[in-house]
Scaffold this motif. Structure first.
Motif, short mmCIF file in Angstrom:
data_model
loop_
_atom_site.label_atom_id
_atom_site.label_comp_id
_atom_site.label_asym_id
_atom_site.label_seq_id
_atom_site.Cartn_x
_atom_site.Cartn_y
_atom_site.Cartn_z
N LEU A 250 0.85 -1.18 0.00
CA LEU A 250 0.00 0.00 0.00
C LEU A 250 0.89 1.23 0.00
N ALA A 251 0.46 2.28 -0.70
CA ALA A 251 1.23 3.53 -0.83
C ALA A 251 2.68 3.28 -1.22
N PRO A 252 2.92 2.42 -2.22
CA PRO A 252 4.31 2.10 -2.58
C PRO A 252 5.08 3.30 -3.13
N HIS A 253 4.40 4.22 -3.80
CA HIS A 253 5.10 5.40 -4.33
C HIS A 253 5.66 6.25 -3.19
N LEU A 254 4.88 6.38 -2.12
CA LEU A 254 5.36 7.15 -0.97
C LEU A 254 6.51 6.42 -0.30
N ALA A 255 6.41 5.09 -0.19
CA ALA A 255 7.48 4.30 0.41
C ALA A 255 8.78 4.49 -0.36
N GLN A 256 8.70 4.43 -1.68
CA GLN A 256 9.91 4.63 -2.49
C GLN A 256 10.45 6.04 -2.32
N HIS A 257 9.56 7.00 -2.15
CA HIS A 257 9.97 8.39 -2.02
C HIS A 257 10.65 8.66 -0.67
N LEU A 258 10.19 8.01 0.39
CA LEU A 258 10.69 8.31 1.73
C LEU A 258 11.83 7.40 2.20
N LEU A 259 11.81 6.14 1.76
CA LEU A 259 12.75 5.17 2.31
C LEU A 259 14.02 5.08 1.48
N ASN A 260 15.13 4.88 2.18
CA ASN A 260 16.42 4.64 1.53
C ASN A 260 17.29 3.83 2.47
N ASP A 261 18.55 3.66 2.15
CA ASP A 261 19.43 2.83 2.97
C ASP A 261 19.64 3.40 4.36
N SER A 262 19.55 4.72 4.50
CA SER A 262 19.74 5.32 5.82
C SER A 262 18.43 5.43 6.59
N LYS A 263 17.29 5.36 5.88
CA LYS A 263 15.97 5.38 6.52
C LYS A 263 15.21 4.15 6.06
N LYS A 264 15.43 3.04 6.78
CA LYS A 264 14.82 1.78 6.36
C LYS A 264 13.42 1.60 6.91
N GLU A 265 13.11 2.31 7.98
CA GLU A 265 11.78 2.19 8.58
C GLU A 265 11.25 3.58 8.92
N LEU A 266 10.00 3.81 8.59
CA LEU A 266 9.36 5.07 8.93
C LEU A 266 7.89 4.82 9.29
N VAL A 267 7.44 5.51 10.31
CA VAL A 267 6.02 5.49 10.64
C VAL A 267 5.41 6.72 9.99
N SER A 268 4.67 6.48 8.92
CA SER A 268 4.10 7.58 8.15
C SER A 268 2.81 8.08 8.78
N SER A 269 2.27 9.15 8.22
CA SER A 269 0.99 9.69 8.69
C SER A 269 -0.19 9.08 7.94
N ILE A 270 0.08 8.15 7.03
CA ILE A 270 -0.97 7.54 6.22
C ILE A 270 -1.93 6.72 7.09
N ASP A 271 -3.22 6.82 6.77
CA ASP A 271 -4.24 6.02 7.42
C ASP A 271 -4.49 4.79 6.55
N LYS A 272 -4.10 3.61 7.04
CA LYS A 272 -4.16 2.39 6.23
C LYS A 272 -5.58 2.11 5.74
N ASN A 273 -6.56 2.28 6.60
CA ASN A 273 -7.94 1.99 6.19
C ASN A 273 -8.39 2.89 5.05
N LEU A 274 -8.06 4.18 5.15
CA LEU A 274 -8.41 5.10 4.07
C LEU A 274 -7.61 4.80 2.81
N GLN A 275 -6.34 4.45 2.98
CA GLN A 275 -5.50 4.12 1.83
C GLN A 275 -6.09 2.95 1.05
N ILE A 276 -6.55 1.92 1.77
CA ILE A 276 -7.15 0.75 1.13
C ILE A 276 -8.40 1.15 0.35
N LYS A 277 -9.27 1.97 0.98
CA LYS A 277 -10.51 2.40 0.32
C LYS A 277 -10.22 3.22 -0.93
N PHE A 278 -9.27 4.14 -0.82
CA PHE A 278 -8.96 5.02 -1.94
C PHE A 278 -8.29 4.25 -3.08
N GLU A 279 -7.41 3.30 -2.73
CA GLU A 279 -6.76 2.51 -3.78
C GLU A 279 -7.78 1.65 -4.52
#
Length: 745
Positions: A250-279
């Motif tokens: 889910l939200a793979p474009h944002l994951a690619q945009h935010l994550l890199n070798d120095s930032k492997k994990e991030l807690v985003s502000s995305i709401d998973k339930n809304l993301q699923i509905k919108f996708e």
């Protein structure tokens, strides 16, 4: 001989002891932890720490980590792998001796590795030899002296193999159970406990009986030790074994945009339930779009008050072959008419207009720029508010000219921090979307509008503090813009949902139908939608109001609290306007037949200008006279509508009576214009002279003092070479106009 043997044994013992001490003290805790850190997959979590997107690591493994380890899993693992884990110092000597005895007396070999020893083995990935076993024992002692028991157990569970290319209990939970790690049942915990010991068991088609047997044996052990009750034990035995379920990110474009070798994990502000509905909605709508030849879309949903992203969809499907991995939220595309609300707000603060001030919407040439409304219609004199609601081009190009296109360009540059400095490249067409912006940038502007003019950066990280914000236009002008935008025309049934869905929104359609936008804001949400083709291909079906607008309102239907309205700001005042054109009522109007009305206006704005369309004249026996006229002393002063010639021509054509001033004007070319003309198919360089004339008299055209035409035509096509020219036109009544221009090759 005996002494030599003893000395040799002592020497070997000393060397062994020296080696053991060397290995023990050479153990580097930070290096040990770092070696694991490099193996973890990149993972993006939603605001509640649910996994949104995960990517395989360089070893092509799903290697997720988590600190949310359920107590059930800890108990199950310790009882299965290392029952004395919390009492030994890295090596369980009783278990070691028992395993040694079994290996000498039985065919089936067994080990006595503790969790600490297994963690060393997982770290070094060495072959199973006696020498490596000794190394594991020594380093297990070193590990226990460097880390706590809970840290060791956490590391083990996060790095244990769980079958196939799954490493770490979080990976197993995601692909086998798809639930929160803390919500594991006893049966699921037992399965995860036995798998690292023999991860090949997860091939359920071949080994499900063995796995079931091992799981049930562990459940029985846990029952006998009192960890689970009789009822839970019986229910756990009935639970089916897991199946492998591939999970889409889910939200793979944002994951690619935010994550890199120095930032492997991030807690985003995305709401998973809304993301699923919108996708899901995006996928459904994309199927409809593709029938129209439209391949791509992008969506960004923001929390208006918190400046946080709630949904991020870079394309209709990250895995779609139609360039689905392009990030449409960040891609630069034409802004269409979506900048008009911001010119509207800035123009109010500048004192150029009040919401109900009248603007001209008639065919108009701005040098060599001839804008037209999207529907090819003109509305004459129309209020600024209605011009915004109808998204009329001519009034807003005129307004940009009055505000200053260079000034507006640099205002937008200040708001959005783009590098471009070439304001002349866009000129007055800037307001019609000739400069490209991303959906993220435009949504940032509407987010500021929804916060009454407070501009701040969009945040994608949940624990990031509120961004620094600054006031970019007054609260009052922001509210007046919001109030105008909520009455925009909607398509179909949405026109009847204006009470249920209160949203201040704007659409945009790029020149050539390449992009369609719909962006709006409510007190709770700010939503941006782009529809088009990543290839830049035009499509006759691309309209902001219908194609992007339909998706916009379908997405709003998935949200709660979209019936909230913006409250009027506290910095609004009532000002007096002339009732004819609705600009500031001037004291000089007193005593004349000009009434006044009131309109809301920002208290902090510049003083509103007086009407550009009202002119004071002196009239004697129905004729306008000036101070040089002998009858001037007997003339009476009055105010009239002083409209430009092109407006008078429009009203005459439309059979709308308006008081006239100048009766003849050259609309095109304008004075001092430099033209570079392209050749026609016949090789000629031609352009069309256009006049505005309020009557039907004969016209006489002179070019460089030579008569080139006489007649009633108000358009004249010429074929000219490079050079400088003076055009003079006069009618039978003596009204005339003159311009100079030049043509270059």
């Amino acid at each position: 001989m005996k002494d030599k043997l003893i000395k040799a044994l002592l020497c070997v013992f000393a060397l062994g002891l020296f080696y053991a001490l060397f290995v023990f003290f050479a153990f580097d805790k930070n290096e040990f932890l770092s070696s694991f850190e490099q193996r973890y997959s990149r993972v993006l979590y939603d605001k509640n720490k649910n996994i949104l997107s995960a990517f395989i690591n360089k070893d092509e493994q799903w290697h997720l980590r988590s600190d949310d380890i359920s107590e059930r899993l800890k108990i199950a693992v310790i009882n299965y792998e290392d029952k004395n884990f919390y009492s030994h110092f890295g090596v369980d000597f009783l278990a070691f001796l028992r395993a040694l005895k079994d290996n000498l007396t039985r065919e089936k070999r067994s080990g006595a590795s503790t969790i600490s020893m297994q963690l060393i083995k997982l770290n070094e990935k060495n072959e199973r030899t006696y020498f490596n076993k000794i190394n594991e024992i020594i380093k297990a002692f070193a590990l226990e002296s460097s880390l706590s028991k809970d840290e060791i157990l956490n590391l083990y569970l996060n790095n244990a193999p769980y079958g196939g290319n799954l490493v770490g209990f979080a990976s197993a939970i995601r692909f086998y159970f798809d639930k929160n790690p803390k919500d594991l049942s006893w049966s699921e915990a037992a399965v995860l406990a036995v798998l690292p010991n023999n991860p090949s068991l997860i091939n359920l088609e071949k080994n499900k009986d063995k796995l079931l047997k091992k799981r049930n044996a562990l459940l029985e052990k846990l029952f006998q030790k009192g960890h689970i009750s009789d009822d839970i034990y019986k229910l756990s035995l009935l639970e089916p074994l897991p199946k492998f379920y591939p999970r889409r990110n889910l939200a793979p474009h944002l994951a690619q945009h935010l994550l890199n070798d120095s930032k492997k994990e991030l807690v985003s502000s995305i709401d998973k339930n809304l993301q699923i509905k919108f996708e899901k909605k995006a996928k459904q709508y994309s199927s409809y779009l593709q029938k129209l030849g439209i391949q791509n879309l992008a969506i960004l949903l923001l929390d208006t008050k918190r400046y946080k992203a709630l949904v991020y969809i870079g394309s209709q499907d990250f895995y779609d072959e139609n360039l689905g991995q392009i990030n449409g939220v960040l891609a630069k595309r034409s802004a269409g008419s979506t900048l008009k609300p911001f010119l509207y707000a800035l123009a109010i603060d500048e004192g150029l207009i009040a919401p109900n001030s009248l603007l001209l919407d008639v065919p108009t040439f701005f040098s060599n720029f001839f804008p037209q409304n999207a529907n090819k219609k003109y509305y004459g004199l129309i209020s600024a508010k209605e011009s915004l609601q109808r998204s009329l081009n001519v009034p807003f190009v005129s307004l940009l000219r009055d505000y200053g296109y260079e000034k507006f360009f640099y205002k937008m540059k200040d708001f959005l921090a783009y590098e471009d400095e070439d304001y002349e490249r866009y000129g007055l067409s800037f307001i019609l979307g000739t400069k490209e912006f991303s959906l993220e940038e435009l949504s940032k502007l509407y987010l500021a509008l929804g916060n009454y003019g407070l501009l701040g950066e969009i945040s994608y990280i949940e624990d990031e503090p509120m961004p620094e914000r600054r006031q970019i236009f007054s609260k009052a002008s922001a509210y007046l813009s919001l109030d105008a935008l909520k009455s925009l025309q909607r398509v179909g049934l949405e026109n009847y949902n204006k009470i249920d869905k209160i949203v201040s929104w704007k659409t945009g359609t790029s020149y050539g139908r390449k992009d369609a936008l719909a962006i709006g804001t409510t007190p709770k949400y700010t939503l941006g939608v782009w529809v088009g083709n990543f290839t830049g291909e035009a499509n006759a079906n691309l309209y902001g109001v219908s194609i992007a607008g339909d998706l916009f309102f379908e997405l709003l239907s998935l949200l709660d609290d979209v019936n909230l309205d913006f409250k009027a700001s506290d910095d609004l005042i009532n000002i007096k306007l002339d009732s004819l054109t609705r600009y500031r009522f001037d004291d000089s109007y007193n005593g004349f037949n000009i009434d006044y009305t009131y309109d809301l206006y920002p208290a902090s704005a510049k003083v509103l200008r007086t009407s550009p369309f009202l002119k004071k004249i002196y009239e004697y026996e129905g004729k306008i006279v000036d101070s040089l006229d002998t009858n001037f002393k007997d003339a009476k002063a009055k105010f009239i509508l002083d409209l430009p010639a092109n407006a008078q021509t429009f009203f005459q054509k439309e059979k709308i009576f308006m008081p006239q001033s100048k009766k003849l004007k050259i609309l095109y070319p304008q004075n001092a214009l430099n033209l570079i003309l392209s050749r026609n198919l016949d090789g000629k360089k031609s352009f069309v002279i256009r006049l505005a004339s309020s009557n039907d008299e004969n016209l006489f055209y002179y070019l460089n003092e030579k008569l080139i035409y006489s007649g009633k035509s108000k358009e004249l096509e010429l074929d000219l070479n490079a050079g400088a020219y003076t055009l003079f036109v006069i009618n039978e009544s003596g009204d005339s106009d003159e311009v100079s221009f030049s043509i270059k090759r």
